[in-house]
Design a protein around this motif. Structure first.
Motif, PDB file in Angstrom:
ATOM      1  N   ALA A 224      30.046 -30.929-103.623  1.00  0.00           N
ATOM      2  CA  ALA A 224      28.656 -31.268-103.676  1.00  0.00           C
ATOM      3  C   ALA A 224      28.620 -32.910-103.887  1.00  0.00           C
ATOM      4  N   ASP A 225      27.503 -33.300-103.302  1.00  0.00           N
ATOM      5  CA  ASP A 225      27.326 -34.593-102.933  1.00  0.00           C
ATOM      6  C   ASP A 225      26.759 -35.500-104.465  1.00  0.00           C
ATOM      7  N   GLY A 226      27.541 -36.061-105.252  1.00  0.00           N
ATOM      8  CA  GLY A 226      27.161 -36.584-106.244  1.00  0.00           C
ATOM      9  C   GLY A 226      25.934 -37.621-106.136  1.00  0.00           C
ATOM     10  N   PHE A 227      25.957 -38.342-105.151  1.00  0.00           N
ATOM     11  CA  PHE A 227      24.969 -39.523-104.968  1.00  0.00           C
ATOM     12  C   PHE A 227      23.453 -38.654-104.688  1.00  0.00           C
ATOM     13  N   ALA A 228      23.670 -37.724-104.194  1.00  0.00           N
ATOM     14  CA  ALA A 228      22.290 -36.653-104.017  1.00  0.00           C
ATOM     15  C   ALA A 228      21.902 -36.212-105.506  1.00  0.00           C
ATOM     16  N   MET A 229      22.806 -35.858-106.185  1.00  0.00           N
ATOM     17  CA  MET A 229      22.393 -35.397-107.527  1.00  0.00           C
ATOM     18  C   MET A 229      21.726 -36.505-108.490  1.00  0.00           C
ATOM     19  N   ALA A 230      22.601 -37.638-108.222  1.00  0.00           N
ATOM     20  CA  ALA A 230      22.039 -38.842-109.039  1.00  0.00           C
ATOM     21  C   ALA A 230      20.741 -39.284-108.437  1.00  0.00           C
ATOM     22  N   GLU A 231      20.497 -39.392-107.301  1.00  0.00           N
ATOM     23  CA  GLU A 231      19.281 -39.610-106.722  1.00  0.00           C
ATOM     24  C   GLU A 231      18.178 -38.685-107.165  1.00  0.00           C
ATOM     25  N   ASP A 232      18.390 -37.500-107.235  1.00  0.00           N
ATOM     26  CA  ASP A 232      17.216 -36.505-108.080  1.00  0.00           C
ATOM     27  C   ASP A 232      17.167 -36.540-109.267  1.00  0.00           C
ATOM     28  N   LEU A 233      18.159 -37.053-110.093  1.00  0.00           N
ATOM     29  CA  LEU A 233      18.019 -37.057-111.428  1.00  0.00           C
ATOM     30  C   LEU A 233      17.362 -38.280-111.804  1.00  0.00           C
ATOM     31  N   LYS A 234      17.451 -39.225-110.891  1.00  0.00           N
ATOM     32  CA  LYS A 234      16.593 -40.504-110.947  1.00  0.00           C
ATOM     33  C   LYS A 234      14.915 -40.307-111.003  1.00  0.00           C
ATOM     34  N   GLU A 236      13.569 -37.254-111.484  1.00  0.00           N
ATOM     35  CA  GLU A 236      13.249 -36.121-112.091  1.00  0.00           C
ATOM     36  C   GLU A 236      13.029 -36.832-113.712  1.00  0.00           C
ATOM     37  N   ASP A 237      14.016 -37.522-114.148  1.00  0.00           N
ATOM     38  CA  ASP A 237      14.384 -37.947-115.397  1.00  0.00           C
ATOM     39  C   ASP A 237      15.063 -39.333-115.488  1.00  0.00           C
ATOM     40  N   PRO A 238      14.028 -40.478-115.198  1.00  0.00           N
ATOM     41  CA  PRO A 238      14.589 -41.644-115.108  1.00  0.00           C
ATOM     42  C   PRO A 238      15.353 -42.203-116.369  1.00  0.00           C
ATOM     43  N   GLU A 239      14.770 -41.636-117.471  1.00  0.00           N
ATOM     44  CA  GLU A 239      15.695 -42.093-118.851  1.00  0.00           C
ATOM     45  C   GLU A 239      17.143 -41.784-118.804  1.00  0.00           C
ATOM     46  N   ALA A 240      16.962 -40.281-118.394  1.00  0.00           N
ATOM     47  CA  ALA A 240      18.696 -39.902-118.089  1.00  0.00           C
ATOM     48  C   ALA A 240      19.698 -40.560-117.580  1.00  0.00           C
ATOM     49  N   PHE A 241      18.807 -40.995-116.091  1.00  0.00           N
ATOM     50  CA  PHE A 241      19.664 -41.538-114.846  1.00  0.00           C
ATOM     51  C   PHE A 241      20.111 -42.947-115.676  1.00  0.00           C
ATOM     52  N   CYS A 242      19.009 -43.886-116.386  1.00  0.00           N
ATOM     53  CA  CYS A 242      19.689 -45.127-116.839  1.00  0.00           C
ATOM     54  C   CYS A 242      20.569 -44.862-118.005  1.00  0.00           C
ATOM     55  N   LEU A 243      20.589 -43.773-118.785  1.00  0.00           N
ATOM     56  CA  LEU A 243      21.519 -43.979-119.780  1.00  0.00           C
ATOM     57  C   LEU A 243      22.942 -43.433-118.987  1.00  0.00           C
ATOM     58  N   LEU A 244      23.039 -42.591-118.261  1.00  0.00           N
ATOM     59  CA  LEU A 244      24.083 -42.497-117.435  1.00  0.00           C
ATOM     60  C   LEU A 244      24.770 -43.714-116.651  1.00  0.00           C
ATOM     61  N   CYS A 245      23.890 -44.444-116.187  1.00  0.00           N
ATOM     62  CA  CYS A 245      24.120 -45.801-115.810  1.00  0.00           C
ATOM     63  C   CYS A 245      24.887 -46.928-116.843  1.00  0.00           C
ATOM     64  N   ASP A 246      24.199 -46.810-117.976  1.00  0.00           N
ATOM     65  CA  ASP A 246      24.205 -47.879-118.935  1.00  0.00           C
ATOM     66  C   ASP A 246      25.328 -47.622-119.923  1.00  0.00           C
ATOM     67  N   ILE A 247      25.382 -46.236-120.324  1.00  0.00           N
ATOM     68  CA  ILE A 247      26.396 -46.275-121.316  1.00  0.00           C
ATOM     69  C   ILE A 247      27.706 -45.685-120.975  1.00  0.00           C
ATOM     70  N   SER A 248      28.799 -46.563-121.344  1.00  0.00           N
ATOM     71  CA  SER A 248      30.253 -46.189-120.828  1.00  0.00           C
ATOM     72  C   SER A 248      30.594 -44.978-121.880  1.00  0.00           C
ATOM     73  N   ILE A 249      31.354 -44.128-121.351  1.00  0.00           N
ATOM     74  CA  ILE A 249      31.989 -42.905-122.092  1.00  0.00           C
ATOM     75  C   ILE A 249      33.556 -43.031-121.749  1.00  0.00           C
ATOM     76  N   ALA A 304      22.093 -32.866-118.395  1.00  0.00           N
ATOM     77  CA  ALA A 304      21.310 -32.900-117.330  1.00  0.00           C
ATOM     78  C   ALA A 304      22.066 -33.063-115.925  1.00  0.00           C
ATOM     79  N   PHE A 305      22.908 -33.863-115.858  1.00  0.00           N
ATOM     80  CA  PHE A 305      23.671 -34.055-114.876  1.00  0.00           C
ATOM     81  C   PHE A 305      24.658 -33.097-114.658  1.00  0.00           C
ATOM     82  N   MET A 306      25.295 -32.701-115.796  1.00  0.00           N
ATOM     83  CA  MET A 306      26.332 -31.448-115.768  1.00  0.00           C
ATOM     84  C   MET A 306      25.479 -29.976-115.249  1.00  0.00           C
ATOM     85  N   ALA A 307      24.036 -29.987-115.514  1.00  0.00           N
ATOM     86  CA  ALA A 307      23.381 -28.709-115.080  1.00  0.00           C
ATOM     87  C   ALA A 307      23.393 -28.999-113.531  1.00  0.00           C
ATOM     88  N   LYS A 308      23.202 -30.260-113.038  1.00  0.00           N
ATOM     89  CA  LYS A 308      23.058 -30.394-111.561  1.00  0.00           C
ATOM     90  C   LYS A 308      24.448 -29.915-110.718  1.00  0.00           C
TER      91      LYS A 308
END
Ligand code: OGA
Ligand code: ZN
Length: 373
Positions: A224-234, A236-249, A304-308
């Motif tokens: 699966a194309d992770g970039f497509a999933m990230a684009e869709d998440l952005k 659908e849910d911009p706050e979730a997208f930003c958290l996945l960009c900003d918070i290191s795990i 939300a990303f995992m669900a994708k």
């Protein structure tokens, strides 16, 4: 398009072209990039910037054939190829044959449309090599077919691009069901979509999985194309997208020989805000340690990303045949496999990686060589 005019300004040179565009080159930039400051053989910069006056002044600029001849107040003279001024206009991105814009895809791409290329041609012909690498860069996933039935066949194709990336699993690795595995890949269990080695400071770039046998029941490959999933998440849910960009795990792999861990975000953006990397591997994600106040919203975003990764909208299934090799950008394309039953037949993939830097370098060299012929 020709350079038609040079105008000296107090701290800059303004160049104008026949298509009515212009560019401003600060005088310090001109001195810093004067071609005489480069080593004649290596083309590396020899000039020590601090030997130049803090505020150099340009006195005169003239066009002379293919050159702009610039005279400064300290009587220094630069001969600038006009082509250099045209291709390095400040504030404008320079063309790079190594960089190709990715074309995102979703399930509708369909396994049957994944670009296929012939191993024999890639091996002997630079045009075939270039065409395959372009598809691999743009789609992020290709299949090389008609490989010889030995474990060096896939490696030889990978080495047409560049040297292999060595990891704690070796320079190459055998994906087979092993009696004493240090990695789930070396069992027969299903591997949900993931990227390899997100626990590395820089995860391996392109991954090559040469199928030598796939006779067991099950064992189909998933992509699966992770970039497509990230684009869709952005979207659908911009706050979730930003958290996945900003918070290191934390990501961690450890066995008897290695304990490799890193904190990084799931989604990495470049300066232009474009997604350039996905790190996602539920098996290697460590114990989340962000502030507990942020944890509920982080878990929501992560789920939300995992669900994708489970959503049929994104995935492709390909049952590899012996003699085929999948090649994909491990920092973009998520991969996985269905479980297989080792009692029903042998399954053997031979894997290796080539980093993005080697890949883009080869693309540039191929473009230079094609230009020269
Ligand atoms: C791996 C992997 C997939 C497969 O080795 O990292 O994901 O098809 N293997 O076995
Ligand atoms: Zn993997």
């Amino acid at each position: 398009m020709t350079l038609t005019n040079l105008t000296v300004r107090p701290h800059a040179l303004v160049a104008s072209w026949s298509n009515h565009t212009s560019a401003k080159f600060p005088t310090m930039w001109l001195r810093d990039n004067c071609p005489s400051g480069l080593h004649p053989k290596t083309r590396e910069r020899m000039l020590d910037l601090l030997t130049i006056d803090e505020a150099p002044v340009l006195r005169e600029a003239q066009l002379d054939g293919e050159f702009a001849v610039l005279t400064y107040n300290d009587d220094y003279i630069s001969h600038f190829p006009i082509s250099l001024l045209s291709t390095h206009r400040p504030g404008q991105e320079t063309f790079d044959a190594g960089t190709m814009a990715p074309k995102f895809w979703r399930a509708e791409l369909n396994a049957s449309n994944v670009p296929r290329h012939m191993a024999t041609l890639i091996q002997i012909d630079d045009q075939a090599l270039t065409a395959w690498m372009h598809d691999t860069a743009i789609v992020g996933l290709t299949i090389v077919e008609h490989l010889q039935d030995n474990i060096s066949a896939g490696v030889k194709i990978a080495e047409r691009i560049g040297f292999l990336r060595r990891t704690n699993f070796g320079t190459t690795f055998e994906v087979i069901n092993k009696p004493d595995p240090n990695n789930l890949a070396y069992t027969s269990v299903a591997l949900p979509l993931h990227t390899d080695l997100p626990n590395q400071e820089v995860p391996p770039g392109y991954q090559f999985l040469h199928c030598l046998a796939n006779e067991a029941t099950g064992g189909a490959s998933l992509f699966a194309d992770g970039f497509a999933m990230a684009e869709d998440l952005k979207a659908e849910d911009p706050e979730a997208f930003c958290l996945l960009c900003d918070i290191s795990i934390p990501f961690r792999f450890h066995d008897g020989d290695a304990d490799i861990k890193i904190h990084k975000p799931v989604i990495t953006l470049n300066d232009a805000g474009e997604v350039i990397e996905i790190r996602y591997n539920a098996h290697l994600a460590g114990i989340f340690d962000m502030d507990s106040d942020i944890m509920p919203s982080y878990y929501k975003a992560y789920r939300a990303f995992m669900a994708k990764t489970r959503d049929p909208k994104y995935g492709l299934t390909i049952k590899l045949k012996a003699g085929e090799m999948v090649v994909f950008d491990n920092r973009r394309i998520l991969h996985g496999r269905d479980s297989f039953d080792p009692a029903t037949g042998f399954r053997h993939l031979h894997g290796c990686y080539v980093d993005r830097g080697e890949f883009t370098s080869r693309l540039r060299l191929l473009a230079h060589n094609a230009e020269a012929t």
